[in-house]
Structure formats: C-alpha cells, structure tokens
Design a protein around this motif. Structure first.
Motif, PDB file in Angstrom:
ATOM      1  N   VAL A   1       0.835  -1.200   0.000  1.00  0.00           N
ATOM      2  CA  VAL A   1       0.000   0.000   0.000  1.00  0.00           C
ATOM      3  C   VAL A   1       0.870   1.251   0.000  1.00  0.00           C
ATOM      4  O   VAL A   1       0.579   2.237  -0.684  1.00  0.00           O
ATOM      5  CB  VAL A   1      -0.929  -0.017   1.231  1.00  0.00           C
TER       6      VAL A   1
ATOM      7  N   THR B   1      -5.017 -12.062  -6.193  1.00  0.00           N
ATOM      8  CA  THR B   1      -6.360 -12.044  -6.765  1.00  0.00           C
ATOM      9  C   THR B   1      -6.771 -10.611  -7.057  1.00  0.00           C
ATOM     10  O   THR B   1      -6.230  -9.652  -6.498  1.00  0.00           O
ATOM     11  CB  THR B   1      -7.372 -12.675  -5.799  1.00  0.00           C
ATOM     12  N   THR B   2      -7.742 -10.465  -7.923  1.00  0.00           N
ATOM     13  CA  THR B   2      -8.211  -9.129  -8.296  1.00  0.00           C
ATOM     14  C   THR B   2      -8.726  -8.369  -7.082  1.00  0.00           C
ATOM     15  O   THR B   2      -8.490  -7.160  -6.927  1.00  0.00           O
ATOM     16  CB  THR B   2      -9.311  -9.234  -9.356  1.00  0.00           C
ATOM     17  N   ALA B   3      -9.423  -9.052  -6.186  1.00  0.00           N
ATOM     18  CA  ALA B   3      -9.983  -8.394  -5.002  1.00  0.00           C
ATOM     19  C   ALA B   3      -8.874  -7.846  -4.104  1.00  0.00           C
ATOM     20  O   ALA B   3      -8.949  -6.707  -3.627  1.00  0.00           O
ATOM     21  CB  ALA B   3     -10.861  -9.361  -4.229  1.00  0.00           C
ATOM     22  N   VAL B   4      -7.835  -8.659  -3.869  1.00  0.00           N
ATOM     23  CA  VAL B   4      -6.729  -8.214  -3.019  1.00  0.00           C
ATOM     24  C   VAL B   4      -5.985  -7.051  -3.692  1.00  0.00           C
ATOM     25  O   VAL B   4      -5.617  -6.068  -3.040  1.00  0.00           O
ATOM     26  CB  VAL B   4      -5.771  -9.374  -2.726  1.00  0.00           C
TER      27      VAL B   4
ATOM     28  N   MET C   1      -6.667   0.821  -3.227  1.00  0.00           N
ATOM     29  CA  MET C   1      -7.698   1.770  -2.808  1.00  0.00           C
ATOM     30  C   MET C   1      -7.140   3.028  -2.150  1.00  0.00           C
ATOM     31  O   MET C   1      -7.594   4.136  -2.446  1.00  0.00           O
ATOM     32  CB  MET C   1      -8.699   1.077  -1.874  1.00  0.00           C
TER      33      MET C   1
ATOM     34  N   LEU D   1      -7.145  -4.853  -5.851  1.00  0.00           N
ATOM     35  CA  LEU D   1      -7.949  -3.633  -5.785  1.00  0.00           C
ATOM     36  C   LEU D   1      -7.948  -3.051  -4.381  1.00  0.00           C
ATOM     37  O   LEU D   1      -7.910  -1.825  -4.203  1.00  0.00           O
ATOM     38  CB  LEU D   1      -9.380  -3.933  -6.232  1.00  0.00           C
ATOM     39  N   ARG D   2      -7.969  -3.932  -3.370  1.00  0.00           N
ATOM     40  CA  ARG D   2      -7.985  -3.450  -1.990  1.00  0.00           C
ATOM     41  C   ARG D   2      -6.688  -2.708  -1.651  1.00  0.00           C
ATOM     42  O   ARG D   2      -6.711  -1.691  -0.970  1.00  0.00           O
ATOM     43  CB  ARG D   2      -8.202  -4.621  -1.042  1.00  0.00           C
ATOM     44  N   ARG D   3      -5.572  -3.202  -2.166  1.00  0.00           N
ATOM     45  CA  ARG D   3      -4.304  -2.539  -1.875  1.00  0.00           C
ATOM     46  C   ARG D   3      -4.100  -1.273  -2.701  1.00  0.00           C
ATOM     47  O   ARG D   3      -3.241  -0.457  -2.367  1.00  0.00           O
ATOM     48  CB  ARG D   3      -3.154  -3.523  -2.115  1.00  0.00           C
TER      49      ARG D   3
END
Length: 587
Positions: free
Chosen positions: A198, A241-244, A250, A246-248
């Motif tokens: 991040v 993964t795409t979710a991880v 954000m 995108l979360r990082r």
C-alpha cells in the motif's frame, strides 16, 4: 582529454584508493534508508555552506516573479487576489489580472516558495529544501531499478549536477518539485510490482498529484506509459487475486480522488471555472503563438505596451521557425543538446558512448520506452527548458548509470580503461564544482547563456532591480515607482512586478505608456505616495522624481484636493476612485 589519455596509458593508477572508497560507499549503499538520507542531507548542507560565495539569488526571469506572487499569496492564507482597480498599469508577464490577480502557473512551486517564506522567512529556502528532497527522491527511485551502489552514485551525481549550481536551486521557477513527483512515480512502479505494498501505491499517487500541480502535460507523458505498464502487469503477471489487488490500490485511488476536487476548486477561485486550467486565461489574453506545433497561431491582441508585443512576437517567430522543414530538426537537435548538457555536463559525456548497449538491456527497457514517449511528446512543444524534462530526470539517470555499468566493463586491449573512466567521473565532477565555486571570487565570468544549461552563471542578474527596490523601501512612507523603458529595451528584463496585496505594499511598480505618459487616474488613486521615475536602461539604472507634466490627461487640482480629503484605506480608496470617475463625468 587528459582523463582519456590516462585511462588508455595508465588505467590502474590510483586503484588502491579507488577500491578503498568503493568499499566504504558500498557499505553505506547497502543501508538503503541511510543512503537516501545521506544524499538529501549532503545536497542541503553543501548548498547552504556555499551561501557566502553563491548567495541567495535575486529573481530575474518572468516566471520567477510569477511564482513569487503565488508564494506570497499562499503564505498570506489566500488562494488568489482580487483584481486591482488600476490593473492595466500593473500588467506583467505570466501573471493573470482577470478574473483574479494571480500567477498563471500551477500551484506546486508557489506552495514550496510559500513554505520557505513561512518557515525560514525567505522563499528561496523552499527551493533549497525541495532540491535536497529531489536528490533524496532520485536516490530512492534509483534503488528500485539498480544495485544499491549505483543508486548511491546516481544520487550523488544528482547532487553535483542539479542541487548546487543549476537554476533549479539558484532560481525560483522550479524543476525540483516536478523531479520529486516523477521520481516517486518511477520509483514506486517496480516496488509495487514486486511486493504490491500500500505504501508504494500511495507514494506513486502522491507523485502523480505533484506532477499534476507542477508540470501537468509532462506528467501525462510520464504517467501514460506507467499506467499501461501497471495494467499489463496486473493482467499478465500479478500473483494476487483481483480483489486483493484492488484493496491494496484503494488508498492510492482515494488520494487521487481527494486531490481532484481541491485542484478544481483552485481553478474555480483563480480562473473562474473548474475546467479552466492554469496557463489558459493568460495565454488566451496575451499570446499569439500556441504551445504545441500542431496548433494554429491566434490573432494578435491589442497590446497596451510595446514590451509585451516584443515578447510575444519573439515567441511567434520561434514557433513559426520550429514548424518549418529546416527548423523542426534544428529544434530537435537543440532540445537534445539542452538535455544532455544540463543533466550530464562535460563529465558525464563519456558514458553516453555505451548507450547502444544500455538501450538493449532488459533492466531499463521500460524506461527506454517511457523516455521515447516522453521525448515524442516534448518534440511537439515549440520550446524546451530543462525543467520541462524534470519529471523524467530520474529515468534519465537510470539510463545513464546503466551506460556507466557497461563502460566499467569495457577493456580495450584487455586493459581496465573503462573502469578508470567510471572511477574518474565523480572526481571530475568534484573538480568542476570547485572551479565553478571559485569563479566568482577569482573574477572569472561564467555567462548566463547558454551555460545555464550546464550550471548557473555568475552574471549578477536581478541585482539592479533589487537595488532600486531596497532604496525605495528605505524611504519613509509609500512609494510609487513608474518604470520607463527605452524603445530598444529587451522584454526579458522586466521590472514591473508587484506584491500580492498591492495597496498595502511599501513599493508599487507601474508602467509608463510608450508615449512617456502616465495616467492621472493612477496618481489620483495613489495620491498619498511619493512618485518616482525608474529608468532601467540607464547605466546604472536611474531613480528620480517623476515629472508631473507627463500626466495624461493633466491632473485637475480640484480632483487632487477632493482625493486627498477622502479616506485612504484600500477599500475606501477603491470606492473613492470610482466616485472620482463618476464626479468627473458629471462635470
């Protein structure tokens, strides 16, 4: 030539000393955080120690005064200033008078100068601090692309090339801020791809914000290939993964989303519309030549003063020349020369012979592509100064250092000639710095042009105006300085620049018309100030009481008395001026 001769004839001379120094700096380089700090601190400490010989600079170039206006405005807690009732007398280059009175430029450099005003009492200390941060950011960026030792060497080369003698630290119109932004973007890119932290995403976003508020067009040229690289990496090589992922990302996206409305609000307050960017209003008001070669020149506006027409006519001539069959390649060569001599100088020319090998390296392949995009974008610009290249400064040094790595391995006749040349480069840089530092005390003149593309000259630019200003400020009460130019005055030596709050400033600078007349309205408005005539083209510049017979129209005594009896606060003065105009119309 001497260095080359030694490299071929006695390549092993001094090997013991060089090896000892390399081991010492190698240990420092492995401590990455300490290396970044050491580079930034060295830049700050050395430049500060040089002040007795290379003092705090005086502003001279149009851009510098424009940024200083922004800095004073920000330091006063305002985003812009109201248009002055007498604004036609205060028109000056790169300053917008309507819809508000403010610098035409993006705000980042003005904020840095404002920090210098607030923290240390002088805007130059903001420049000084930004130069140190720039060198630290470049060293940090280099660590993402090169081995630690080479990153440390590159940081120190940036100190000697950019943070001591260049106009990026010896002037007020920037370079360091955009270089920091570009270094953060390029330095965070490989780190984010390797670890997806991040922190690296936020640093990249912060770099983008800095670019958007300093060199927006050049920032786009840099960020477009970076964006493509990130998308390609996310699709083909990202292990999360795409979710991880995108979360990082954000927090970085949130920073960009927060910055956007602030930038829009700044545009609204200063230029009257959230979609009106800096440059646009001022260029539409005064400029004939557009910035980019594919654009069409605008009709010439009606200029109130000859000096404006001279400057913008010069711009148009340069623009038109760059669009010709012969002029375009000439400008490209000129631009390449500016970049090479500013960032490399004489000492770093030798590694460039290894560019054909460096350009084929996979390690710097992305930067080669990004540099090509960046260079193509700048080729469409009618002008180029080194600070236009600032966002890609770190990328240039990566490519240069990779060429130095190839040069180090060069062994003609099985002799370590390349090794000696690489080891000699920092020594040559130090020797040249010593020569430049001693030039002033020894009376050796280093001209401003074109040597500003290598280092800042010894010409005492800006001191004539600063001397007249200091003299005016020493007089009791407010002063009104009316500037008279000769017909052959150069438009690059401009004197009419004012403070953010004109009415409250000790000295107000105003223009005399080309007919050597001044409006009686101006004197009526500033009736409580001593009026002076300033003639910059005299040798030395001349200061004398203003001849009152040069008023246009002649000042009516009854109006003068009426003005004197009214209040003299800024708001009352503006109301009084409007009343006088109405009263005179009735008469």
């Amino acid at each position: 030539m001497i260095t080359a001769a030694v490299a071929f004839c006695w390549p092993r001379v001094g090997s013991g000393w060089f090896s000892l120094l390399e081991r010492f700096f190698g240990r420092l380089a492995r401590r990455r955080g300490l290396s970044v700090f050491a580079v930034g601190f060295a830049a700050l400490l050395v430049r500060l120690a040089m002040i007795p010989v290379l003092p705090v600079p005086e502003p001279f170039i149009h851009d510098e005064f424009s940024y200083l206006l922004a800095s004073e405005t920000f330091a006063s807690g305002r985003l812009t200033n109201s248009t002055h009732p007498m604004w036609p007398h205060f028109e000056s280059f790169h300053i917008t008078q309507k819809p508000s009175y403010m610098s035409m430029y993006f705000p980042a450099q003005g904020l840095v100068l404002a920090a210098g005003r607030v923290l240390a009492g002088h805007p130059w200390y903001g420049v000084w601090l930004s130069a140190g941060l720039m060198c630290a950011a470049i060293c940090w960026m280099l660590q993402g692309w090169l081995p630690p030792g080479w990153a440390l060497l590159g940081g120190m080369l940036a100190v000697m090339r950019l943070a001591l003698f260049s106009y990026w630290v010896n002037g007020y119109y920037g370079g360091a801020v955009a270089a920091i932004g570009g270094a953060l973007v390029l330095g965070a890119l490989p780190r984010f791809m390797r670890a997806v932290k991040v922190r690296d995403g936020v640093l990249m976003a912060f770099g983008v914000v800095m670019l958007a508020n300093s060199r927006a067009y050049e920032g786009v040229l840099l960020c477009v290939p970076v964006t493509f690289a990130l998308v390609w990496w996310a699709i083909t090589r990202a292990r999360l993964t795409t979710a991880v992922l995108l979360r990082r990302m954000m927090p970085a996206a949130a920073l960009l989303l927060v910055a956007a409305p602030f930038m829009a609000y700044y545009n609204y307050r200063v230029f009257g519309n959230v979609f009106t960017l800096p440059y646009q209003v001022n260029r539409a008001t005064y400029a004939v030549a557009p910035v980019f070669l594919w654009q069409t020149p605008r009709p010439e506006p009606v200029y109130r003063y000859k000096v404006f027409r001279d400057f913008y006519t010069w711009e148009l001539e340069t623009f038109q020349s760059a669009r010709t069959v012969a002029g375009f390649p000439d400008r490209i060569i000129n631009k390449l020369g500016i970049v090479v001599f500013f960032f490399c100088g004489i000492a770093l020319i030798a590694p460039l012979m290894m560019l054909p090998w460096a350009l084929r390296d996979r390690r710097v392949r992305f930067l080669i592509i990004a540099g090509g995009v960046y260079g193509a974008g700048l080729s469409g610009n009618a002008w180029l100064f080194p600070h236009y290249v600032a966002p890609f400064a770190g990328g240039l040094y990566v490519i240069l250092l990779q060429a130095m790595r190839h040069l180090r391995l060069w062994r003609p006749g099985r002799q370590p000639s390349g090794l000696f040349l690489v080891r000699a480069i920092p020594v040559i840089c130090l020797a040249l710095a010593a020569v430049r530092l001693c030039a002033g005390p020894l009376g050796v003149t280093v001209g401003r042009w074109p040597t500003m593309f290598m280092w800042y000259g010894t010409d005492p630019v800006g001191r004539d105006r600063a001397g007249i200003l200091a003299k005016l400020e020493s007089f009791p009460g407010g002063q009104l300085a009316i500037v008279r130019y000769t017909p052959d005055h150069t438009s690059f030596d401009e004197w009419v620049y004012n403070a953010a709050d004109i009415d409250k400033s000790k000295v107000v600078w105003a223009r005399e018309s080309d007919a050597r007349r001044v409006s009686s309205d101006l004197l009526r408005y500033f009736h409580d100030r001593t009026v002076w005539l300033v003639e910059p083209d005299s040798t030395p510049p001349k200061l004398s009481p203003y001849p009152m017979q040069n008023l246009e129209p002649p000042l009516d005594t009854s109006l003068r008395v009426r003005s004197t009896l009214l209040a003299t606060s800024p708001n009352a003065r503006a109301r009084r001026f409007d009343q006088d105009k109405s009263w005179r119309a009735e008469q």
